[in-house]
Write an enzyme that holds these catalytic residues in place. Sequence first.
Site, PDB file in Angstrom:
ATOM      1  N   THR A 244       6.356 -25.998  18.665  1.00  0.00           N
ATOM      2  CA  THR A 244       5.424 -27.010  18.167  1.00  0.00           C
ATOM      3  C   THR A 244       4.279 -27.213  19.165  1.00  0.00           C
ATOM      4  O   THR A 244       4.308 -26.715  20.287  1.00  0.00           O
ATOM      5  CB  THR A 244       6.150 -28.350  17.962  1.00  0.00           C
ATOM      6  OG1 THR A 244       6.556 -28.834  19.252  1.00  0.00           O
ATOM      7  CG2 THR A 244       7.361 -28.209  17.056  1.00  0.00           C
ATOM      8  N   ARG A 245       3.297 -27.988  18.757  1.00  0.00           N
ATOM      9  CA  ARG A 245       2.158 -28.280  19.646  1.00  0.00           C
ATOM     10  C   ARG A 245       2.619 -28.920  20.944  1.00  0.00           C
ATOM     11  O   ARG A 245       2.146 -28.585  22.017  1.00  0.00           O
ATOM     12  CB  ARG A 245       1.186 -29.244  18.960  1.00  0.00           C
ATOM     13  CG  ARG A 245       0.268 -28.566  17.978  1.00  0.00           C
ATOM     14  CD  ARG A 245      -0.276 -29.584  17.020  1.00  0.00           C
ATOM     15  NE  ARG A 245      -1.191 -30.523  17.658  1.00  0.00           N
ATOM     16  CZ  ARG A 245      -2.498 -30.341  17.762  1.00  0.00           C
ATOM     17  NH1 ARG A 245      -3.057 -29.246  17.308  1.00  0.00           N
ATOM     18  NH2 ARG A 245      -3.258 -31.268  18.325  1.00  0.00           N
ATOM     19  N   TYR A 246       3.560 -29.873  20.839  1.00  0.00           N
ATOM     20  CA  TYR A 246       4.016 -30.555  22.053  1.00  0.00           C
ATOM     21  C   TYR A 246       4.845 -29.626  22.918  1.00  0.00           C
ATOM     22  O   TYR A 246       4.799 -29.726  24.139  1.00  0.00           O
ATOM     23  CB  TYR A 246       4.767 -31.850  21.706  1.00  0.00           C
ATOM     24  CG  TYR A 246       3.811 -33.012  21.726  1.00  0.00           C
ATOM     25  CD1 TYR A 246       3.007 -33.275  20.623  1.00  0.00           C
ATOM     26  CD2 TYR A 246       3.647 -33.798  22.857  1.00  0.00           C
ATOM     27  CE1 TYR A 246       2.081 -34.295  20.644  1.00  0.00           C
ATOM     28  CE2 TYR A 246       2.724 -34.823  22.885  1.00  0.00           C
ATOM     29  CZ  TYR A 246       1.948 -35.079  21.783  1.00  0.00           C
ATOM     30  OH  TYR A 246       1.021 -36.084  21.818  1.00  0.00           O
ATOM     31  N   GLU A 247       5.560 -28.714  22.320  1.00  0.00           N
ATOM     32  CA  GLU A 247       6.303 -27.759  23.137  1.00  0.00           C
ATOM     33  C   GLU A 247       5.326 -26.858  23.888  1.00  0.00           C
ATOM     34  O   GLU A 247       5.514 -26.567  25.073  1.00  0.00           O
ATOM     35  CB  GLU A 247       7.244 -26.912  22.280  1.00  0.00           C
ATOM     36  CG  GLU A 247       7.994 -25.907  23.137  1.00  0.00           C
ATOM     37  CD  GLU A 247       9.168 -25.286  22.425  1.00  0.00           C
ATOM     38  OE1 GLU A 247      10.235 -25.905  22.370  1.00  0.00           O
ATOM     39  OE2 GLU A 247       9.006 -24.170  21.902  1.00  0.00           O
TER      40      GLU A 247
ATOM     41  N   ASP B 207       6.418 -45.061   9.576  1.00  0.00           N
ATOM     42  CA  ASP B 207       7.574 -45.125  10.458  1.00  0.00           C
ATOM     43  C   ASP B 207       8.831 -44.630   9.724  1.00  0.00           C
ATOM     44  O   ASP B 207       9.111 -45.063   8.595  1.00  0.00           O
ATOM     45  CB  ASP B 207       7.735 -46.603  10.857  1.00  0.00           C
ATOM     46  CG  ASP B 207       8.674 -46.806  12.022  1.00  0.00           C
ATOM     47  OD1 ASP B 207       9.771 -46.229  12.020  1.00  0.00           O
ATOM     48  OD2 ASP B 207       8.304 -47.581  12.910  1.00  0.00           O
TER      49      ASP B 207
ATOM     50  N   ASP C  37       8.372 -39.178  21.370  1.00  0.00           N
ATOM     51  CA  ASP C  37       7.584 -39.823  22.423  1.00  0.00           C
ATOM     52  C   ASP C  37       8.488 -40.146  23.615  1.00  0.00           C
ATOM     53  O   ASP C  37       9.522 -40.791  23.451  1.00  0.00           O
ATOM     54  CB  ASP C  37       6.955 -41.115  21.892  1.00  0.00           C
ATOM     55  CG  ASP C  37       5.844 -40.828  20.893  1.00  0.00           C
ATOM     56  OD1 ASP C  37       5.185 -39.781  21.017  1.00  0.00           O
ATOM     57  OD2 ASP C  37       5.642 -41.657  19.984  1.00  0.00           O
TER      58      ASP C  37
ATOM     59  N   GLU D  56       5.537 -39.487   9.635  1.00  0.00           N
ATOM     60  CA  GLU D  56       4.607 -39.494  10.774  1.00  0.00           C
ATOM     61  C   GLU D  56       3.579 -40.620  10.571  1.00  0.00           C
ATOM     62  O   GLU D  56       2.795 -40.569   9.634  1.00  0.00           O
ATOM     63  CB  GLU D  56       3.902 -38.124  10.882  1.00  0.00           C
ATOM     64  CG  GLU D  56       2.844 -38.007  11.961  1.00  0.00           C
ATOM     65  CD  GLU D  56       3.358 -38.372  13.356  1.00  0.00           C
ATOM     66  OE1 GLU D  56       4.182 -37.640  13.912  1.00  0.00           O
ATOM     67  OE2 GLU D  56       2.945 -39.445  13.876  1.00  0.00           O
TER      68      GLU D  56
HETATM   69  C1  SAM Z   1       5.172 -36.397  21.189  1.00  0.00           C
HETATM   70  S1  SAM Z   1       4.785 -36.332  19.478  1.00  0.00           S
HETATM   71  C2  SAM Z   1       5.555 -34.799  18.954  1.00  0.00           C
HETATM   72  C3  SAM Z   1       5.014 -34.275  17.656  1.00  0.00           C
HETATM   73  C4  SAM Z   1       5.665 -33.001  17.117  1.00  0.00           C
HETATM   74  N1  SAM Z   1       7.042 -33.211  16.715  1.00  0.00           N
HETATM   75  C5  SAM Z   1       5.587 -31.850  18.099  1.00  0.00           C
HETATM   76  O1  SAM Z   1       6.636 -31.419  18.606  1.00  0.00           O
HETATM   77  O2  SAM Z   1       4.452 -31.371  18.346  1.00  0.00           O
HETATM   78  C6  SAM Z   1       5.902 -37.558  18.785  1.00  0.00           C
HETATM   79  C7  SAM Z   1       5.486 -37.999  17.394  1.00  0.00           C
HETATM   80  O3  SAM Z   1       6.471 -38.895  16.876  1.00  0.00           O
HETATM   81  C8  SAM Z   1       5.811 -39.864  16.088  1.00  0.00           C
HETATM   82  N2  SAM Z   1       6.682 -41.042  15.964  1.00  0.00           N
HETATM   83  C9  SAM Z   1       6.970 -41.944  16.907  1.00  0.00           C
HETATM   84  N3  SAM Z   1       7.788 -42.897  16.434  1.00  0.00           N
HETATM   85  C10 SAM Z   1       8.030 -42.575  15.138  1.00  0.00           C
HETATM   86  C11 SAM Z   1       8.793 -43.193  14.095  1.00  0.00           C
HETATM   87  N4  SAM Z   1       9.441 -44.341  14.314  1.00  0.00           N
HETATM   88  N5  SAM Z   1       8.806 -42.604  12.894  1.00  0.00           N
HETATM   89  C12 SAM Z   1       8.136 -41.444  12.673  1.00  0.00           C
HETATM   90  N6  SAM Z   1       7.394 -40.829  13.613  1.00  0.00           N
HETATM   91  C13 SAM Z   1       7.334 -41.385  14.833  1.00  0.00           C
HETATM   92  C14 SAM Z   1       4.520 -40.128  16.846  1.00  0.00           C
HETATM   93  O4  SAM Z   1       3.513 -40.684  16.018  1.00  0.00           O
HETATM   94  C15 SAM Z   1       4.158 -38.743  17.364  1.00  0.00           C
HETATM   95  O5  SAM Z   1       3.276 -38.055  16.506  1.00  0.00           O
END
Ligand code: SAM
Length: 233
Positions: A212-215, A121, A143, A94
């Site tokens: 999850t939070r986003y769900e 990343d 995302d 993350e």
């Molecule tokens: C919409 S959030 C969802 C977070 C969590 N999985 C949830 O369901 O609550 C997407 C997350 O993916 C991370 N992210 C985006 N691209 C990434 C990458 N290449 N590697 C690791 N994490 C990444 C972002 O920083 C963000 O925190």
Amino acid sequence: MTEPENTQTEWRNFYGRRHGKTLRPSQKTYLSEDLETLRPAGVTREENPERLTLDPSAIFGDERPVWLEVGFGGGEHLVHMAARYPEVGIIGCEPFINGVAMLLGKIRAAGATNLAVHPGDARDLMEVLPENSVARAFLNYPDPWPKRRHHRRRFVTAEHLAPLARVMAKGAEFRVATDIPDYVRQTLKEVPKAGFRLVGQGDKPWDDWISTRYEQKALREGRAPHYLTFVRD
Ligand SMILES: C[S@@+](CC[C@H](N)C(=O)[O-])C[C@H]1O[C@@H](n2cnc3c(N)ncnc32)[C@H](O)[C@@H]1O
């Protein structure tokens, strides 16, 4: 999702956010005291400019199966899975440092010892993992990048899926959860092209799922979760 930052590292672009609200003092403490020991060594280009392959057994100290969670957000799913499967080691990736700090607080509270954290990343980690070394991977609410011209930034593109396919073992499960119908469409198109087979999809989560939070945000805003399961061919 808030406005993206385009962080140009020496090697690749990352379009998400790396920083959010000011961290609480306790979160700063978790980052300064805990992250160094939880972070797999040799992932960053500074530490490993030659991109030498890591030995996963060195991360958890034994030959346990290694799982991967991409973009763990606040870390609730990661900590839940670690408690549910103490016999595996899970590496979470993350780049959003506020999320990393939240996870570290949860790891302290849960006393989890089978987690590792790459605060960056996922591509940087996958690049240095051996082939066939990951036994399961999770992509929860990636995302969405809703604008058409941004779809190529989504995780379900060859740039991310080819390295994921390389590190996953044959027969290993790859789970994707999303609330965005167009993300489902792109996932169904791109993930099989990368060497995975669809084995299930629908509106019922996995038996061991934790929301999850986003769900929770998606449900509050009236969007329906969709769960997809693939297997590495
Ligand atoms: C919409 S959030 C969802 C977070 C969590 N999985 C949830 O369901 O609550 C997407 C997350 O993916 C991370 N992210 C985006 N691209 C990434 C990458 N290449 N590697 C690791 N994490 C990444 C972002 O920083 C963000 O925190």
